[in-house]
Motif scaffolding. Structure first.
Motif, PDB file in Angstrom:
ATOM      1  N   GLY A   1       0.821  -1.198   0.000  1.00  0.00           N
ATOM      2  CA  GLY A   1       0.000   0.000   0.000  1.00  0.00           C
ATOM      3  C   GLY A   1       0.861   1.256   0.000  1.00  0.00           C
ATOM      4  O   GLY A   1       2.094   1.196   0.007  1.00  0.00           O
ATOM      5  N   ASP A   2       0.213   2.410   0.024  1.00  0.00           N
ATOM      6  CA  ASP A   2       0.927   3.686   0.026  1.00  0.00           C
ATOM      7  C   ASP A   2       0.358   4.598   1.099  1.00  0.00           C
ATOM      8  O   ASP A   2      -0.453   4.187   1.934  1.00  0.00           O
ATOM      9  N   GLU A   3       0.795   5.861   1.074  1.00  0.00           N
ATOM     10  CA  GLU A   3       0.363   6.815   2.089  1.00  0.00           C
ATOM     11  C   GLU A   3      -1.157   6.980   2.111  1.00  0.00           C
ATOM     12  O   GLU A   3      -1.752   7.135   3.188  1.00  0.00           O
ATOM     13  N   ALA A   4      -1.785   6.937   0.954  1.00  0.00           N
ATOM     14  CA  ALA A   4      -3.242   7.095   0.893  1.00  0.00           C
ATOM     15  C   ALA A   4      -3.940   5.939   1.606  1.00  0.00           C
ATOM     16  O   ALA A   4      -4.909   6.152   2.346  1.00  0.00           O
ATOM     17  N   GLU A   5      -3.453   4.710   1.392  1.00  0.00           N
ATOM     18  CA  GLU A   5      -4.063   3.559   2.059  1.00  0.00           C
ATOM     19  C   GLU A   5      -3.859   3.644   3.565  1.00  0.00           C
ATOM     20  O   GLU A   5      -4.754   3.289   4.341  1.00  0.00           O
ATOM     21  N   LEU A   6      -2.688   4.133   3.994  1.00  0.00           N
ATOM     22  CA  LEU A   6      -2.439   4.292   5.423  1.00  0.00           C
ATOM     23  C   LEU A   6      -3.451   5.262   6.038  1.00  0.00           C
ATOM     24  O   LEU A   6      -4.004   5.002   7.110  1.00  0.00           O
TER      25      LEU A   6
ATOM     26  N   LEU B   1       0.814   0.446  15.299  1.00  0.00           N
ATOM     27  CA  LEU B   1       1.528   0.341  14.035  1.00  0.00           C
ATOM     28  C   LEU B   1       2.966  -0.108  14.282  1.00  0.00           C
ATOM     29  O   LEU B   1       3.555   0.196  15.324  1.00  0.00           O
ATOM     30  N   LEU B   2       3.533  -0.808  13.311  1.00  0.00           N
ATOM     31  CA  LEU B   2       4.952  -1.146  13.333  1.00  0.00           C
ATOM     32  C   LEU B   2       5.621  -0.436  12.172  1.00  0.00           C
ATOM     33  O   LEU B   2       5.189  -0.574  11.026  1.00  0.00           O
TER      34      LEU B   2
ATOM     35  N   LEU C   1      -2.210  -2.725  13.188  1.00  0.00           N
ATOM     36  CA  LEU C   1      -3.070  -2.268  12.091  1.00  0.00           C
ATOM     37  C   LEU C   1      -2.345  -2.382  10.756  1.00  0.00           C
ATOM     38  O   LEU C   1      -2.959  -2.696   9.731  1.00  0.00           O
ATOM     39  N   ALA C   2      -1.033  -2.136  10.746  1.00  0.00           N
ATOM     40  CA  ALA C   2      -0.248  -2.172   9.509  1.00  0.00           C
ATOM     41  C   ALA C   2       1.226  -2.145   9.852  1.00  0.00           C
ATOM     42  O   ALA C   2       1.622  -1.795  10.973  1.00  0.00           O
ATOM     43  N   VAL C   3       2.039  -2.518   8.879  1.00  0.00           N
ATOM     44  CA  VAL C   3       3.492  -2.372   8.963  1.00  0.00           C
ATOM     45  C   VAL C   3       3.906  -1.355   7.907  1.00  0.00           C
ATOM     46  O   VAL C   3       3.469  -1.437   6.754  1.00  0.00           O
ATOM     47  N   ILE C   4       4.748  -0.417   8.299  1.00  0.00           N
ATOM     48  CA  ILE C   4       5.161   0.686   7.420  1.00  0.00           C
ATOM     49  C   ILE C   4       6.660   0.618   7.200  1.00  0.00           C
ATOM     50  O   ILE C   4       7.432   0.373   8.142  1.00  0.00           O
ATOM     51  N   ALA C   5       7.103   0.859   5.974  1.00  0.00           N
ATOM     52  CA  ALA C   5       8.528   0.861   5.652  1.00  0.00           C
ATOM     53  C   ALA C   5       8.777   1.829   4.493  1.00  0.00           C
ATOM     54  O   ALA C   5       7.871   2.107   3.706  1.00  0.00           O
ATOM     55  N   PRO C   6       9.991   2.337   4.363  1.00  0.00           N
ATOM     56  CA  PRO C   6      10.307   3.195   3.219  1.00  0.00           C
ATOM     57  C   PRO C   6      10.439   2.380   1.933  1.00  0.00           C
ATOM     58  O   PRO C   6      10.741   1.190   1.971  1.00  0.00           O
TER      59      PRO C   6
ATOM     60  N   LEU D   1      -2.172  -8.731   6.459  1.00  0.00           N
ATOM     61  CA  LEU D   1      -1.812  -7.484   7.141  1.00  0.00           C
ATOM     62  C   LEU D   1      -1.326  -6.454   6.130  1.00  0.00           C
ATOM     63  O   LEU D   1      -0.419  -6.741   5.348  1.00  0.00           O
ATOM     64  N   PRO D   2      -1.895  -5.252   6.123  1.00  0.00           N
ATOM     65  CA  PRO D   2      -1.435  -4.227   5.189  1.00  0.00           C
ATOM     66  C   PRO D   2       0.049  -3.892   5.397  1.00  0.00           C
ATOM     67  O   PRO D   2       0.488  -3.662   6.530  1.00  0.00           O
ATOM     68  N   PHE D   3       0.796  -3.885   4.297  1.00  0.00           N
ATOM     69  CA  PHE D   3       2.196  -3.474   4.295  1.00  0.00           C
ATOM     70  C   PHE D   3       2.274  -2.193   3.477  1.00  0.00           C
ATOM     71  O   PHE D   3       1.960  -2.191   2.286  1.00  0.00           O
ATOM     72  N   ILE D   4       2.670  -1.120   4.125  1.00  0.00           N
ATOM     73  CA  ILE D   4       2.660   0.209   3.512  1.00  0.00           C
ATOM     74  C   ILE D   4       4.087   0.652   3.217  1.00  0.00           C
ATOM     75  O   ILE D   4       4.939   0.684   4.118  1.00  0.00           O
ATOM     76  N   GLN D   5       4.366   0.990   1.958  1.00  0.00           N
ATOM     77  CA  GLN D   5       5.667   1.546   1.592  1.00  0.00           C
ATOM     78  C   GLN D   5       5.502   3.029   1.286  1.00  0.00           C
ATOM     79  O   GLN D   5       4.667   3.414   0.464  1.00  0.00           O
TER      80      GLN D   5
END
Length: 253
Positions: A85-90, A103-104, A128-133, A155-159
Protein backbone atom coordinates in the motif's frame (compact mmCIF):
# COMPACT_ATOMS: atom_id res chain seq x y z
CA UNK A 1 0.23 -3.51 -11.91
CA UNK A 2 0.00 -6.29 -9.33
CA UNK A 3 2.65 -8.98 -9.63
CA UNK A 4 1.78 -12.53 -10.60
CA UNK A 5 4.01 -15.30 -9.26
CA UNK A 6 4.20 -18.68 -7.62
CA UNK A 7 3.96 -19.00 -3.87
CA UNK A 8 4.71 -22.16 -1.96
CA UNK A 9 3.90 -23.73 1.38
CA UNK A 10 0.66 -24.74 3.07
CA UNK A 11 0.33 -21.72 5.37
CA UNK A 12 0.81 -19.14 2.63
CA UNK A 13 -1.62 -20.83 0.22
CA UNK A 14 -4.27 -21.49 2.85
CA UNK A 15 -4.11 -17.85 3.94
CA UNK A 16 -4.54 -16.70 0.35
CA UNK A 17 -7.51 -19.06 -0.17
CA UNK A 18 -9.09 -17.82 3.03
CA UNK A 19 -8.69 -14.08 2.46
CA UNK A 20 -8.24 -13.49 -1.26
CA UNK A 21 -9.31 -16.52 -3.32
CA UNK A 22 -9.96 -14.27 -6.32
CA UNK A 23 -6.21 -13.76 -6.64
CA UNK A 24 -5.44 -17.45 -7.06
CA UNK A 25 -5.30 -18.83 -10.58
CA UNK A 26 -4.30 -22.40 -9.80
CA UNK A 27 -3.13 -24.69 -7.00
CA UNK A 28 -0.58 -27.41 -7.80
CA UNK A 29 0.19 -30.49 -5.68
CA UNK A 30 2.73 -33.28 -6.09
CA UNK A 31 1.24 -36.13 -8.11
CA UNK A 32 0.17 -39.10 -6.01
CA UNK A 33 0.29 -37.32 -2.66
CA UNK A 34 -2.90 -38.01 -0.71
CA UNK A 35 -2.36 -37.13 2.93
CA UNK A 36 -4.68 -35.24 5.25
CA UNK A 37 -2.96 -31.89 4.72
CA UNK A 38 -3.16 -32.08 0.93
CA UNK A 39 -6.79 -33.21 1.02
CA UNK A 40 -7.66 -30.26 3.22
CA UNK A 41 -5.90 -27.85 0.85
CA UNK A 42 -7.67 -29.33 -2.17
CA UNK A 43 -11.01 -29.03 -0.42
CA UNK A 44 -10.35 -25.36 0.38
CA UNK A 45 -9.37 -24.71 -3.24
CA UNK A 46 -12.48 -26.44 -4.57
CA UNK A 47 -14.71 -24.45 -2.22
CA UNK A 48 -13.12 -21.24 -3.51
CA UNK A 49 -13.53 -22.28 -7.15
CA UNK A 50 -9.76 -22.58 -7.73
CA UNK A 51 -8.53 -25.35 -10.02
CA UNK A 52 -6.18 -27.98 -8.57
CA UNK A 53 -3.64 -29.76 -10.81
CA UNK A 54 -1.03 -32.43 -10.15
CA UNK A 55 2.60 -32.27 -11.26
CA UNK A 56 5.57 -34.62 -10.74
CA UNK A 57 8.40 -33.86 -8.33
CA UNK A 58 10.72 -32.61 -11.06
CA UNK A 59 8.18 -29.96 -12.09
CA UNK A 60 8.22 -28.57 -8.55
CA UNK A 61 12.02 -28.72 -8.53
CA UNK A 62 12.10 -26.29 -11.45
CA UNK A 63 9.78 -23.75 -9.83
CA UNK A 64 11.32 -20.40 -9.06
CA UNK A 65 10.04 -17.17 -7.63
CA UNK A 66 11.98 -13.95 -7.69
CA UNK A 67 14.86 -15.77 -9.39
CA UNK A 68 15.29 -18.29 -6.59
CA UNK A 69 14.13 -21.90 -6.15
CA UNK A 70 10.69 -21.95 -4.57
CA UNK A 71 10.34 -23.57 -1.15
CA UNK A 72 7.08 -25.35 -1.68
CA UNK A 73 6.46 -28.36 0.66
CA UNK A 74 4.99 -30.15 -2.36
CA UNK A 75 2.28 -27.52 -2.94
CA UNK A 76 2.33 -24.28 -4.89
CA UNK A 77 -0.11 -21.68 -6.15
CA UNK A 78 -0.05 -19.22 -9.00
CA UNK A 79 -1.57 -16.00 -7.82
CA UNK A 80 -1.73 -12.27 -8.17
CA UNK A 81 -0.09 -11.06 -4.99
CA UNK A 82 -1.31 -8.28 -2.79
CA UNK A 83 0.75 -5.21 -3.62
CA UNK A 84 2.20 -2.91 -0.99
CA UNK A 85 0.00 0.00 0.00
CA UNK A 86 0.93 3.69 0.03
CA UNK A 87 0.36 6.82 2.09
CA UNK A 88 -3.24 7.09 0.89
CA UNK A 89 -4.06 3.56 2.06
CA UNK A 90 -2.44 4.29 5.42
CA UNK A 91 -4.69 7.31 5.83
CA UNK A 92 -7.74 5.23 4.98
CA UNK A 93 -6.73 2.55 7.49
CA UNK A 94 -6.36 5.08 10.29
CA UNK A 95 -9.67 6.74 9.46
CA UNK A 96 -11.51 3.42 9.43
CA UNK A 97 -9.85 1.94 12.54
CA UNK A 98 -12.35 0.75 15.13
CA UNK A 99 -9.70 0.08 17.79
CA UNK A 100 -6.81 2.21 19.07
CA UNK A 101 -4.20 1.88 16.30
CA UNK A 102 -0.96 0.00 16.89
CA UNK A 103 1.53 0.34 14.03
CA UNK A 104 4.95 -1.15 13.33
CA UNK A 105 7.43 1.04 11.45
CA UNK A 106 10.61 -0.50 10.01
CA UNK A 107 13.41 1.95 9.30
CA UNK A 108 15.41 0.33 6.51
CA UNK A 109 15.09 -3.39 7.24
CA UNK A 110 16.72 -5.09 4.25
CA UNK A 111 16.59 -8.81 5.04
CA UNK A 112 13.45 -10.42 3.55
CA UNK A 113 13.31 -13.11 6.23
CA UNK A 114 13.38 -10.43 8.93
CA UNK A 115 10.62 -8.54 7.14
CA UNK A 116 8.49 -11.67 6.87
CA UNK A 117 8.98 -12.47 10.54
CA UNK A 118 8.12 -8.86 11.46
CA UNK A 119 4.89 -9.12 9.47
CA UNK A 120 3.99 -12.35 11.19
CA UNK A 121 4.68 -10.97 14.66
CA UNK A 122 2.85 -7.72 13.93
CA UNK A 123 -0.28 -9.55 12.79
CA UNK A 124 -0.20 -11.79 15.85
CA UNK A 125 0.05 -8.73 18.11
CA UNK A 126 -2.94 -7.07 16.45
CA UNK A 127 -1.09 -4.33 14.58
CA UNK A 128 -3.07 -2.27 12.09
CA UNK A 129 -0.25 -2.17 9.51
CA UNK A 130 3.49 -2.37 8.96
CA UNK A 131 5.16 0.69 7.42
CA UNK A 132 8.53 0.86 5.65
CA UNK A 133 10.31 3.20 3.22
CA UNK A 134 10.35 2.36 -0.49
CA UNK A 135 14.09 2.99 -0.88
CA UNK A 136 16.96 1.11 0.76
CA UNK A 137 14.59 -1.36 2.40
CA UNK A 138 13.14 -4.77 1.63
CA UNK A 139 9.78 -5.06 -0.07
CA UNK A 140 7.37 -7.97 -0.36
CA UNK A 141 9.76 -10.44 -1.97
CA UNK A 142 8.88 -14.14 -2.29
CA UNK A 143 11.16 -14.90 0.66
CA UNK A 144 9.45 -12.27 2.82
CA UNK A 145 6.01 -13.59 1.89
CA UNK A 146 7.06 -17.17 2.62
CA UNK A 147 8.52 -16.29 6.01
CA UNK A 148 5.41 -14.32 6.93
CA UNK A 149 3.37 -17.57 6.75
CA UNK A 150 0.44 -15.77 5.15
CA UNK A 151 0.60 -12.51 7.10
CA UNK A 152 1.71 -10.63 3.98
CA UNK A 153 -1.68 -11.44 2.44
CA UNK A 154 -3.67 -10.34 5.48
CA UNK A 155 -1.81 -7.48 7.14
CA UNK A 156 -1.44 -4.23 5.19
CA UNK A 157 2.20 -3.47 4.30
CA UNK A 158 2.66 0.21 3.51
CA UNK A 159 5.67 1.55 1.59
CA UNK A 160 6.18 5.30 1.83
CA UNK A 161 8.33 7.70 -0.15
CA UNK A 162 9.56 9.73 2.83
CA UNK A 163 9.54 7.99 6.21
CA UNK A 164 10.33 11.13 8.22
CA UNK A 165 7.40 12.94 6.63
CA UNK A 166 5.11 9.97 7.28
CA UNK A 167 6.09 9.97 10.97
CA UNK A 168 5.33 13.69 11.13
CA UNK A 169 1.92 13.07 9.52
CA UNK A 170 1.19 10.31 12.03
CA UNK A 171 1.97 12.71 14.87
CA UNK A 172 -0.54 15.19 13.49
CA UNK A 173 -3.14 12.41 13.57
CA UNK A 174 -2.51 11.77 17.26
CA UNK A 175 -0.20 8.77 16.95
CA UNK A 176 2.59 8.60 19.55
CA UNK A 177 5.91 7.72 17.88
CA UNK A 178 8.03 5.37 20.00
CA UNK A 179 11.50 4.54 18.73
CA UNK A 180 13.59 1.63 20.02
CA UNK A 181 17.31 2.10 20.60
CA UNK A 182 19.88 0.61 22.93
CA UNK A 183 20.53 4.11 24.24
CA UNK A 184 16.85 4.85 24.82
CA UNK A 185 16.51 6.46 28.27
CA UNK A 186 13.21 4.73 29.15
CA UNK A 187 12.62 1.01 29.62
CA UNK A 188 9.89 -0.62 27.56
CA UNK A 189 8.33 -1.80 30.82
CA UNK A 190 8.17 1.73 32.21
CA UNK A 191 5.99 2.88 29.31
CA UNK A 192 2.24 3.15 29.56
CA UNK A 193 0.50 3.48 26.22
CA UNK A 194 -2.60 1.45 26.95
CA UNK A 195 -4.93 4.15 25.62
CA UNK A 196 -2.65 5.83 23.07
CA UNK A 197 -2.41 5.25 19.32
CA UNK A 198 1.21 4.08 18.99
CA UNK A 199 3.70 3.53 16.19
CA UNK A 200 6.65 1.37 17.28
CA UNK A 201 9.71 2.25 15.19
CA UNK A 202 12.44 -0.36 14.75
CA UNK A 203 15.84 0.25 13.17
CA UNK A 204 17.67 -1.67 10.49
CA UNK A 205 19.74 -4.77 11.15
CA UNK A 206 23.01 -3.73 12.72
CA UNK A 207 22.83 0.06 12.29
CA UNK A 208 19.60 0.67 14.17
CA UNK A 209 17.48 3.80 13.81
CA UNK A 210 18.80 6.57 11.60
CA UNK A 211 19.41 9.90 13.31
CA UNK A 212 16.68 11.63 11.29
CA UNK A 213 14.21 8.94 12.33
CA UNK A 214 15.20 9.25 15.98
CA UNK A 215 14.59 12.99 15.77
CA UNK A 216 11.00 12.32 14.65
CA UNK A 217 10.25 10.07 17.65
CA UNK A 218 8.30 11.33 20.65
CA UNK A 219 10.14 8.89 22.89
CA UNK A 220 13.09 6.53 22.67
CA UNK A 221 12.93 3.31 24.65
CA UNK A 222 15.10 0.26 25.21
CA UNK A 223 14.33 -3.39 25.91
CA UNK A 224 15.90 -4.48 29.22
CA UNK A 225 18.10 -7.52 28.66
CA UNK A 226 20.36 -9.74 30.72
CA UNK A 227 23.99 -8.69 30.88
CA UNK A 228 26.12 -9.86 27.98
CA UNK A 229 23.31 -9.59 25.42
CA UNK A 230 23.75 -6.49 23.30
CA UNK A 231 20.82 -6.68 20.92
CA UNK A 232 17.97 -8.75 19.51
CA UNK A 233 17.03 -9.61 15.96
CA UNK A 234 14.69 -6.89 14.65
CA UNK A 235 11.78 -9.31 14.28
CA UNK A 236 12.20 -10.56 17.86
CA UNK A 237 12.57 -7.03 19.24
CA UNK A 238 9.49 -5.78 17.37
CA UNK A 239 7.42 -8.69 18.67
CA UNK A 240 8.56 -8.04 22.25
CA UNK A 241 7.51 -4.38 22.01
CA UNK A 242 4.23 -4.96 20.21
CA UNK A 243 3.12 -7.68 22.60
CA UNK A 244 3.98 -5.52 25.61
CA UNK A 245 1.74 -2.77 24.28
CA UNK A 246 -0.93 -5.37 23.53
CA UNK A 247 -0.62 -6.68 27.10
CA UNK A 248 -1.08 -3.16 28.47
CA UNK A 249 -4.20 -2.66 26.39
CA UNK A 250 -5.72 -5.97 27.43
CA UNK A 251 -4.92 -5.24 31.08
CA UNK A 252 -6.38 -1.76 30.83
CA UNK A 253 -9.47 -2.82 28.92
Amino acid sequence: MAEDMWIGGFHAIEAALDRHPERLRQVAVVAGRDDKRVRRLCKLAASAGVAVVEHPDDWFARLTSGGRPLRHQGVAARMTLRPAGDEAELGDLLSAATETPLLLVLDGVTDPHNLGACLRGAEAAGALAVIAPKDRACGLTPAARKTSAGSSERLPFIQVTNLARTLADLKQQGVWIVGTAGSGPVSLYECDFACEPVAVVMGAEGSGLRRLTQDRCDQLIHIPMASGVESLNVSVASAVCLFEFRRQRLAGG
